[in-house]
Structures are given as structure tokens and as C-alpha cells.
Design a protein around this motif. Structure first.
Motif, short mmCIF file in Angstrom:
data_model
loop_
_atom_site.label_atom_id
_atom_site.label_comp_id
_atom_site.label_asym_id
_atom_site.label_seq_id
_atom_site.Cartn_x
_atom_site.Cartn_y
_atom_site.Cartn_z
N ASN A 44 -7.44 9.75 -9.26
CA ASN A 44 -5.96 10.37 -9.94
C ASN A 44 -5.19 10.96 -8.95
N HIS A 45 -5.28 10.85 -7.80
CA HIS A 45 -4.45 10.92 -6.66
C HIS A 45 -3.99 9.88 -5.85
N ALA A 46 -4.59 8.80 -6.10
CA ALA A 46 -4.55 7.40 -5.42
C ALA A 46 -2.97 7.02 -5.98
N ASN A 47 -1.99 6.22 -4.96
CA ASN A 47 -0.76 5.88 -5.13
C ASN A 47 -0.91 4.54 -5.74
N ILE A 48 -1.54 4.46 -6.98
CA ILE A 48 -1.75 2.91 -7.57
C ILE A 48 -1.01 2.91 -8.94
N ARG A 49 -0.57 1.80 -9.18
CA ARG A 49 0.14 1.32 -10.24
C ARG A 49 -0.71 0.80 -11.29
N LEU A 50 -0.89 1.56 -12.33
CA LEU A 50 -1.53 1.02 -13.52
C LEU A 50 -0.83 0.69 -14.57
N VAL A 101 -4.51 8.89 -1.84
CA VAL A 101 -5.93 9.01 -1.88
C VAL A 101 -6.17 10.10 -1.00
N THR A 102 -5.41 10.33 0.25
CA THR A 102 -5.87 11.40 1.08
C THR A 102 -5.54 12.78 0.57
N ARG A 127 -23.95 10.85 -2.12
CA ARG A 127 -22.57 11.21 -2.45
C ARG A 127 -21.68 10.81 -0.98
N LEU A 128 -22.21 10.68 -0.10
CA LEU A 128 -21.16 10.21 1.01
C LEU A 128 -20.88 8.79 0.98
N SER A 129 -21.99 8.09 0.47
CA SER A 129 -21.70 6.67 0.00
C SER A 129 -20.77 6.21 -0.96
N VAL A 130 -20.96 6.92 -2.04
CA VAL A 130 -20.02 6.79 -3.03
C VAL A 130 -18.73 7.21 -2.77
N PHE A 131 -18.42 8.40 -1.91
CA PHE A 131 -17.16 8.65 -1.56
C PHE A 131 -16.54 7.81 -0.59
N ALA A 132 -17.29 7.34 0.24
CA ALA A 132 -16.72 6.29 1.28
C ALA A 132 -16.02 4.85 0.50
N GLY A 133 -17.30 4.51 -0.29
CA GLY A 133 -16.74 3.35 -1.12
C GLY A 133 -15.55 3.43 -1.82
N LEU A 134 -15.36 4.43 -2.75
CA LEU A 134 -14.41 4.64 -3.73
C LEU A 134 -13.19 4.94 -2.67
N PHE A 135 -13.15 5.59 -1.75
CA PHE A 135 -11.95 5.92 -0.78
C PHE A 135 -11.50 4.41 -0.40
N VAL A 143 -7.19 0.42 -0.41
CA VAL A 143 -6.92 -1.04 -0.53
C VAL A 143 -6.05 -1.16 -1.76
N ILE A 144 -6.55 -0.61 -3.06
CA ILE A 144 -5.54 -1.02 -4.20
C ILE A 144 -4.24 -0.36 -4.02
N GLU A 145 -3.94 0.86 -3.29
CA GLU A 145 -2.74 1.40 -3.21
C GLU A 145 -1.95 0.89 -2.32
N ALA A 146 -2.69 0.11 -1.25
CA ALA A 146 -1.89 -0.51 -0.16
C ALA A 146 -1.19 -2.00 -0.73
N LEU A 147 -2.00 -2.62 -1.83
CA LEU A 147 -1.54 -3.81 -2.34
C LEU A 147 -0.58 -3.40 -3.62
N ALA A 148 -0.77 -2.45 -4.49
CA ALA A 148 0.00 -2.36 -5.59
C ALA A 148 0.34 -0.66 -5.63
N PRO A 149 1.39 -0.29 -4.89
CA PRO A 149 1.77 1.36 -4.65
C PRO A 149 2.48 1.37 -6.02
N ARG A 150 2.34 2.90 -6.52
CA ARG A 150 3.21 3.16 -7.46
C ARG A 150 4.67 3.51 -7.00
#
Length: 264
Positions: free
Chosen positions: A175-181, A129-130, A8-16, A21-28
Motif C-alpha cells: 500500500n506504499h508502492a507507487n503502482i497504478r491499479l 515501496v521504500t 520473513r526476510l525471504s518474503v520481504f525481499a521477494g515482495l520488495f 518492478v511493478i512501480e517502475a513499469l506502471a507508476p501511479r
């Protein structure tokens, strides 16, 4: 199940890391507060949440996964009383617990005492994401107690609980991430899953909007129970995130932790 915590910790860290990174590159949306101060507070809160669960584990013999193993050993719960294939009980576990989290979320908005603690999550003036990990320790303890009670009532397989928690943590960060889909992708995905644009509506400072879109993983519960709102009234770029009366104080750790005990 011995390594479930590490998984669970590994999945959490990887997805976080991925969503950050995505929200830094393509913020909504543009940020309203510096990321450094907000992230310090939000990460400090999750560390306190983890310590709270550690303390809860000292007071209770078992937490969710351990309770599932105990229920299976003792034959307690509905699923241990019927003969079903493992895949069916795992699917049922994920669906039932996802609905339970949806219902719990509704309750935290409707009961004033619970809302005092849940509004710590909503006080965040930005949405990234935070925000997904910003929950008051008292709310985290309350949620775990409800989860343990439901585990003993239903008797789900431990692997179902682990899978549910991995899915819940992953989708909550998504769904909390500031990403632009792309709008077309958002439209397709939200037929099943809660997307960032869908959940952002829930963080609006407009009461009718933040009393909607309660789901963290599946979008079907809000559609079924009439709490679904497709888009914010003022649009995603112009809507205000947070509470109606707040200022910049949510980025401060002490203020956030004592918010439930304040008059407002």
C-alpha cells in the motif's frame, strides 16, 4: 519456528523486488525527487532500525516471537488460559495485532512527542515501496516494546506472531508502492485491504487527510472508527505528498534522523 527470521526476510525481499518492478513499469505518480538519493536514505534508515532491534534484544531477554514462546511455556496470557484450536488463536492474533498497530498509528499522530518521530515517515516527498520502511529507529523500538507487552498480555501462538508480521510487512510495502491499479480492482480490494490509493491519502500534506486512513493491512478499522477518506481533495496526481513546510531535505539521512529534535 527456528527459521522464522529467514522466512520473513525471504518474503520481504521477494515482495520488495516485485513491487519495485511493478512501480517502475506502471507508476501511479511521477517522482518529485531522484530515486537514488531517496532510496539510499530510506534503506539506510531500515538498516539502522535493524541494528536498533539488535541492541534492544541485548537489553531485553526476548523480542516478539521469543516472548510468544516464553508466554506459552509459562502459561501467561489470555489465549494460554483458554482452550481454543490453533487456527482460532492464529486468526485472533492477526486481527488483534492488526488493530493494535492501527491504534498505535493513531496515537503517533495525536501525541506530540510521538508525532515528532513518526513525521520522519511522513516527511518523504515521494510515495513508493521504500516509504514503507522509512521509520525512525526510536519509533521502531517503541513499537516493539508495545508489541512485546501485548504478547505477554494475550499469550498468542508464535506462529500467529510470525504470520502477522509477514502480512504486515507485505501489505505495508503493497500500500506504499507507487503502482497504478485499475480503479475497479482498487474498489474491490479496499473493501478488505488497504490499497495504495487509499493509503496515499494518509500521506497528503493536508492535515485532515493525513489524519485519516491509518490502516496498514485491513481497511475495516478506519471504516469502523470514522477515519476513512476515499480520495484526496486535489486528486492523486495533483496532491502534495509530505509535510506542509518541508523542502528537499528529507532525502538526506542526517536531516531525517534529526528531524524529531528540530523545532518544526
Amino acid at each position: 519456528m527456528e527459521n522464522h527470521a529467514l522466512i520473513r526476510l525471504s518474503v520481504f525481499a521477494g515482495l520488495f523486488a516485485l513491487f519495485a518492478v511493478i512501480e517502475a513499469l506502471a507508476p501511479r505518480r511521477a517522482r518529485t525527487q531522484p530515486r537514488s538519493t531517496r532510496w539510499f536514505t530510506n534503506w539506510a534508515i531500515i538498516i539502522l532500525d535493524m541494528l536498533t532491534l539488535r541492541l534492544l534484544a541485548l537489553a531485553l531477554p526476548l523480542l516478539a516471537v521469543g516472548a510468544a514462546l516464553d508466554a506459552q511455556t509459562e502459561g501467561w496470557g489470555v489465549m494460554n488460559a483458554v482452550e481454543l484450536p490453533l487456527w482460532a488463536t492464529v486468526v485472533a492474533t492477526v486481527l488483534i495485532f492488526d488493530f493494535a498497530i492501527w491504534a498505535q498509528h493513531v496515537i503517533t499522530h495525536k501525541i506530540p512527542l510521538l508525532w515528532r518521530f513518526h513525521r520522519v515517515h511522513h516527511a518523504d516527498r515521494d510515495f513508493d515501496v521504500t516509504t514503507a520502511i522509512r521509520f525512525h529507529p526510536v519509533e521502531i523500538a517503541f513499537s516493539m516494546l508495545l508489541k512485546i507487552g501485548l504478547v505477554y498480555l494475550l499469550g498468542p501462538p508464535a506462529i500467529g506472531i510470525v504470520l502477522f508480521e509477514i502480512i504486515l510487512n507485505g501489505t505495508a510495502m503493497f500500500n506504499h508502492a507507487n503502482i497504478r491499479l485499475p480503479l475497479w480492482l482498487d474498489g474491490v480490494m479496499r473493501r478488505l485491504l488497504v490499497t495504495p490509493d487509499m493509503h496515499r491519502v494518509h500521506h497528503s500534506d493536508i492535515r485532515a487527510e493525513h489524519d485519516s486512513n491509518y490502516g496498514f493491512s485491513l481497511s475495516i478499522w478506519d471504516r469502523m472508527f470514522g477515519t476513512y477518506i476515499a480520495q484526496p481533495t486535489r486528486g492523486h496526481n495533483d496532491m502534495t505528498i509530505g509535510l506542509q513546510w518541508q523542502d528537499d531535505r528529507p532525502s538526506r539521512l542526517g536531516w531525517s534522523l534529526t528531524l524529531p529534535f528540530r523545532h518544526k
